[in-house]
Write an enzyme that holds these catalytic residues in place. Structure first.
Site, PDB file in Angstrom:
ATOM      1  N   GLY A  57       0.835  -1.196   0.000  1.00 21.00           N
ATOM      2  CA  GLY A  57       0.000   0.000   0.000  1.00 21.00           C
ATOM      3  C   GLY A  57       0.865   1.238   0.000  1.00 21.00           C
ATOM      4  O   GLY A  57       2.094   1.145  -0.080  1.00 21.00           O
ATOM      5  N   GLY A  58       0.219   2.379   0.102  1.00 21.37           N
ATOM      6  CA  GLY A  58       0.947   3.632   0.082  1.00 21.37           C
ATOM      7  C   GLY A  58       1.962   3.739   1.208  1.00 21.37           C
ATOM      8  O   GLY A  58       3.013   4.328   1.053  1.00 21.37           O
ATOM      9  N   PHE A  59       1.652   3.137   2.340  1.00 22.40           N
ATOM     10  CA  PHE A  59       2.482   3.343   3.522  1.00 22.40           C
ATOM     11  C   PHE A  59       3.393   2.187   3.874  1.00 22.40           C
ATOM     12  O   PHE A  59       4.208   2.282   4.767  1.00 22.40           O
ATOM     13  CB  PHE A  59       1.605   3.642   4.730  1.00 22.40           C
TER      14      PHE A  59
ATOM     15  N   ASP B  86      -9.568   6.093   0.958  1.00 28.70           N
ATOM     16  CA  ASP B  86      -8.849   5.236   0.016  1.00 28.70           C
ATOM     17  C   ASP B  86      -9.669   4.000  -0.321  1.00 28.70           C
ATOM     18  O   ASP B  86      -9.175   2.888  -0.275  1.00 28.70           O
ATOM     19  CB  ASP B  86      -7.493   4.848   0.616  1.00 28.70           C
TER      20      ASP B  86
END
Ligand SMILES: *[C@@H]1O[C@H](CO)[C@@H](O)[C@H](O)[C@H]1NC(C)=O
Ligand SMILES: *[C@@H]1O[C@H](CO)[C@@H](O)[C@H](O)[C@H]1NC(C)=O
Ligand SMILES: *[C@@H]1O[C@H](CO)[C@@H](O)[C@H](O)[C@H]1NC(C)=O
Ligand SMILES: *[C@@H]1O[C@H](CO)[C@@H](O)[C@H](O)[C@H]1NC(C)=O
Ligand SMILES: *[C@@H]1O[C@H](CO)[C@@H](O)[C@H](O)[C@H]1NC(C)=O
Length: 666
Positions: free
Chosen positions: A361-363, A480
Site C-alpha cells: 500500500g501507500g504506507f 482510500d
C-alpha cells in the site's frame, strides 16, 4: 522542594489510575452457580438435557443412561446436559480483545462393573446448544460424529475425560483439549499421576478448570476426590476461544458409551463462575469515566513530564528515550490492543519474506503472519510501515486511536501493534479470502465471485461506510476506498481495510497530498473530480469512491482502465452512463457471471453506481441512502441520461434526496 512537588503530582496520577481501574472493577460482575449434588425435582429446571438419554438420577447428572430398562440398554448412547443459561463470552463493543474468564469445579464418577470394559468418555463442554449430534455415540463422545468431526462449524471446545483408546489416543485413561474434534489438540495420560477415570470399584475425581480471558490460558487440575488441589495443572494451553466458539455459548457436559465399552458418565457436583461483561449502558458510564479521567491523567503526565525534563535538562535525549516515549503513549491509548514483540512478528512472517507478502500500500507492505503460541496457530496480517521513522508522531498516535476505536463487522479489526527499533508494525485480523480485487482479476473465471457474493460485498461496504461517516462520534472518512482495500473473510463478508489514511474529519490536514496522486497505480478512477481542486477528502469523495467500487464489482472492470467502444475510449463510468442512455445498461454486467444474476438487483446497483459518480459532490447520495437502496427499502435512484458536467467552484447545495439528483446539472 521540586522533588516534593514531583512526588505529589505522581501520587495524584496514581490515584487517578486507581480510580479508573476501580470503576472498571465494579462494572465487571460475576455470575455463578453451585450444585452440591443434584435434586431431580428442585434442580432439573436449571439444565437442558438430551432426551431421553440424559437425566438427573441418584443425586447426579447422568449424561448417558444409568438405568438399563428405561433406556433400552446402555450401549451406543450419547448425550449432553448443559446449564440452562448461556453466557456472552466477549463483548463486541468492548475496546479490547478480552474474553470472559471462568472457573469451574466439578466431581465426576464413571462407574462400571467388573464385566464391562470402560467406554467411552465424558467431556466438559462449551457449545452453541445442548443438541447432541446424531450418531455421536462411541468414540464421538456426544461432541461430533463421523461427518462433522474436525469441522470448524461445530463451534465447540471441550476438555475430555477419555476411557477408551482410539487410533489417535495415547491410552484409555487420559484427558485432552478438544477443539471441534474428538482427536485432541493435546492429551495428558493420567495413570502416571495416580488417577484412574473408570476403575472397579469406582472412584470420584475432582476437576478444576480455569480460563483466563486476558492471557487466554486454560488450565486443568485433577485429583481423586478428597485430595487437595495440586500446585501445577495437568494440562495448560493457550486458546483464544473467540476463534472457535460462539460469542454466546452454553456450558455443560457431553458423554457417550459404545459397544462393547460402557459405563455411567455422572457428574455429582458442579460449581461454576464466569465474568460478565458490562452491558452497553454500563460501558457508556465507563467511557464517560475514561473521557474525564484520561485527559486529567494526561494533564498530570504532562505536568510530570515538565518536572522530569526539569531534572534531566542536561541529559542528551537519546533515540531510545524517543522510542520509549512512543511505546509509552501507545500503551496509554484507551483500549489499545495487544503489544506484539518484534521478534515474534519477524518469526511469524519468516523474517518478512517475500512469499508472505499479501499486498503493498501507500504506507508499507502487508505480510501474512503465522503466530504459534503453544499449540494454537493464529494467522494475522502484519502491516510494516516503510518509513523507518514515523514523522509526526502525534498525528500518527491520534490516528491510531481512531483506528483502534472503530468497531464494525465490515471493518478489518486491529489486533495489536509493535514499535521497536524505530519500526512500526500493525497487526490485523487475517482475511482468508483476500481482496475483492484479487477475486475480480486474479482468479480463474470459474472462481469469479457469484452474484450473491457481489451483492453481499457491496451491502457490507455501504454499511461500513455509513458507520464511518455517521455512527462514530467523530466523522471518519476512509479516503482510500478501492477494490484492493476491500477484503473478504471466510464467509465472503466484506471487510474494509487499510485505514492508513483514515483520519477524523475535524483534522484540517485531511488532504490527498501525501497520496502522491497519480503515482499510486490503480487509485485513479476512484478519486472524485473535486479532489484535484481541493485536495480534500470528504464523506462525498468517499461516496464517489464507493460508486466506482459498485461499478467495478458489477461490471468486473477496473475504473482506472479505459474501455474501447467503437472508435471511442471510455472510462468505466462514462461507458456505463452511455449504456444507460441507450437503454442497454445490463450489457455492463460482468460477462463472466454467465447471465447468472438478478436483473432488478443489477439495474439497482448500476444506477446507484452512477448516482454516486455524480461529478457534483452535493448531488451524490449519502451513506444512509446507499444502505437503503441496497437493502431495497428505497427505490433505485433516477439517473439522468447524460452525465452532468463538473463545475468548479461548486455551489454546494444541501443534499436533499436521491431522486432529485437526476434532473439537475445537465
Ligand atoms: C438444587 O436443589 C437443592 C435441593 O436439593 C436446593 O436447595 C437448591 O437451591 C437447588 N439449586 C438451584 C440452583 O436450583
Ligand atoms: C453400536 O454401534 C456400532 C457401530 O457404531 C455397531 O457395530 C454395534 O453393533 C452397535 N451396537 C449396538 C448394541 O447397537
Ligand atoms: C452428524 O451430525 C449432523 C449434525 O447434527 C447431522 O446432520 C448428520 O446427519 C450426522 N451424521 C451422521 C452420520 O449421523
Ligand atoms: C489426529 O490429529 C493429528 C494432528 O493433530 C493428525 O496428525 C492425525 O492424523 C489425526 N488422526 C485422525 C485419526 O484423524
Ligand atoms: C462419590 O460421590 C457420591 C456423591 O457424593 C457418593 O455418594 C459416593 O459414595 C462417592 N463414591 C466414592 C467411591 O467415594
Amino acid at each position: 522542594m521540586k522533588r516534593f512537588l514531583f512526588f505529589t503530582v505522581l501520587c495524584f496520577a496514581l490515584l487517578q489510575i486507581a480510580t479508573i481501574f476501580c470503576s472498571a472493577e465494579t462494572l465487571s460482575k460475576r455470575k455463578s452457580f453451585s450444585f452440591n449434588g443434584f435434586d431431580v425435582e428442585k434442580n432439573a429446571s436449571s439444565f437442558l438435557f438430551t432426551s431421553p438419554t440424559s437425566s438427573i438420577d441418584q443425586n447426579a447428572l447422568q449424561i448417558t443412561p444409568d438405568n438399563e430398562n428405561q433406556h433400552n440398554g446402555y450401549k451406543n448412547k450419547s448425550g449432553r446436559v448443559m446449564y440452562r443459561e448461556s453466557y456472552k463470552l466477549w463483548s463486541s463493543d468492548r475496546p479490547d480483545d478480552a474474553i470472559a474468564s471462568f472457573n469451574t469445579y466439578f466431581v465426576i464418577n464413571m462407574y462400571r462393573t467388573e464385566a464391562w470394559e470402560s467406554g467411552e468418555g465424558l467431556a466438559f463442554l462449551i457449545a452453541p446448544s445442548h443438541h447432541v449430534p446424531a450418531g455421536s455415540h462411541g468414540q464421538w463422545m456426544g461432541l461430533t460424529n463421523v461427518t462433522t468431526d474436525g469441522k470448524p462449524e461445530n463451534r465447540i471446545v471441550a476438555i475430555e475425560f477419555d476411557t477408551r483408546k482410539q487410533g489417535f489416543d495415547p491410552d484409555s485413561n487420559h484427558i485432552g483439549l478438544n477443539i471441534n474434534s474428538v482427536n485432541s489438540t493435546k492429551t495428558v495420560p493420567l495413570s502416571e499421576f495416580g488417577i484412574e477415570l473408570s476403575p472397579v470399584p469406582t472412584t470420584n475425581n475432582s476437576v478444576w478448570i480455569h480460563y483466563n480471558g486476558e492471557s487466554k490460558v486454560i488450565e486443568v487440575y485433577m485429583v481423586k476426590e478428597g485430595d487437595s488441589k495440586p500446585e501445577t495443572p495437568l494440562l495448560k494451553e493457550t486458546i483464544n476461544l473467540r476463534q472457535f466458539v460462539e460469542q454466546v455459548s452454553y456450558f455443560g457436559f457431553a458423554g457417550s458409551t459404545g459397544d462393547p465399552g460402557v459405563q455411567f458418565n455422572c457428574v455429582t457436583q458442579w460449581k461454576f463462575e464466569i465474568e460478565v461483561f458490562p452491558s452497553e449502558k454500563d460501558w457508556k458510564w465507563l467511557i464517560i469515566g475514561f473521557s474525564v479521567g484520561v485527559p486529567l491523567m494526561v494533564l498530570v503526565m504532562v505536568l510530570c513530564g515538565i518536572k522530569i525534563r526539569g531534572f534531566c535538562l542536561k541529559k542528551k535525549k537519546r533515540a531510545r528515550d524517543e522510542e520509549a516515549g512512543v511505546t509509552g503513549k501507545l500503551k496509554m491509548l484507551p483500549g489499545m490492543p495487544k503489544e506484539f514483540k518484534y521478534k515474534d512478528l519477524k518469526r511469524a512472517t519468516r523474517n518478512f519474506h517475500e512469499s508472505m507478502i499479501l499486498g503493498k500500500g501507500g504506507f508499507g507492505v502487508v505480510y501474512r503472519g503465522v503466530l504459534i503460541s503453544d499449540a494454537v496457530v493464529t494467522q494475522v496480517a502484519v502491516k510494516k510501515f516503510s518509513r523507518d521513522n514515523i514523522d509526526g508522531k502525534e498525528d500518527f498516535l491520534a490516528e491510531l486511536t481512531i483506528i483502534n476505536l472503530l468497531r464494525h463487522k465490515n471493518l478489518v479489526r486491529l489486533e495489536g501493534w509493535c514499535y521497536e527499533k524505530g519500526k512500526l508494525l500493525l497487526v490485523y485480523d487475517y482475511m482468508p479470502n483476500g481482496s475483492v480485487e484479487k477475486h475480480l482479476y486474479k482468479s480463474s473465471d470459474r472462481n469469479t465471485l457469484s452474484w450473491r457474493h457481489r451483492y453481499k460485498i457491496l451491502e457490507g461496504v455501504a454499511s461500513a461506510l455509513h458507520y464511518l461517516h455517521n455512527e462514530y462520534d467523530k466523522k471518519v472518512v476512509h479516503r482510500d476506498l478501492k477494490a484492493s482495500n476491500i477484503l473478504l473473510d471466510s464467509n465472503y463478508n466484506a471487510r474494509l481495510g487499510d485505514f492508513g489514511l483514515a483520519r477524523a474529519i475535524e483534522n484540517e490536514r485531511n488532504s490527498y497530498n501525501e497520496l502522491e496522486l497519480g503515482g499510486v497505480p490503480g487509485t485513479m478512477g476512484y478519486i472524485a473530480p473535486e479532489c484535484f481542486h481541493t485536495g480534500k477528502a470528504t464523506p462525498e469523495t468517499d461516496v464517489f469512491g464507493f460508486g466506482a467500487v459498485v461499478l467495478e464489482v458489477v461490471c468486473g472492470r477496473s475504473p482506472g482502465v479505459k474501455i474501447q467502444h467503437e472508435e471511442h475510449q471510455f472510462t468505466l463510468v462514462d461507458w456505463v452512463w452511455m449504456l444507460h442512455r441507450e437503454g442497454r445498461i445490463l450489457e455492463a454486467v460482468d460477462e463472466r457471471l454467465d447471465n447468472v444474476y438478478d436483473v432488478d438487483e443489477a439495474i439497482r446497483l448500476l444506477l446507484l453506481g452512477l448516482a454516486c459518480s455524480h461529478p457534483m459532490s452535493s448531488e451524490r447520495p449519502q451513506t444512509r441512502a446507499l444502505c437503503q437502496i441496497i437493502a431495497e427499502s428505497m427505490p433505485p435512484p433516477r439517473v439522468a441520461p447524460f452525465k452532468p458536467v463538473f463545475m468548479w467552484p461548486s455551489f454546494s447545495t444541501a443534499f436533499s434526496s436521491v431522486e432529485e439528483s437526476s434532473s439537475s446539472n445537465m
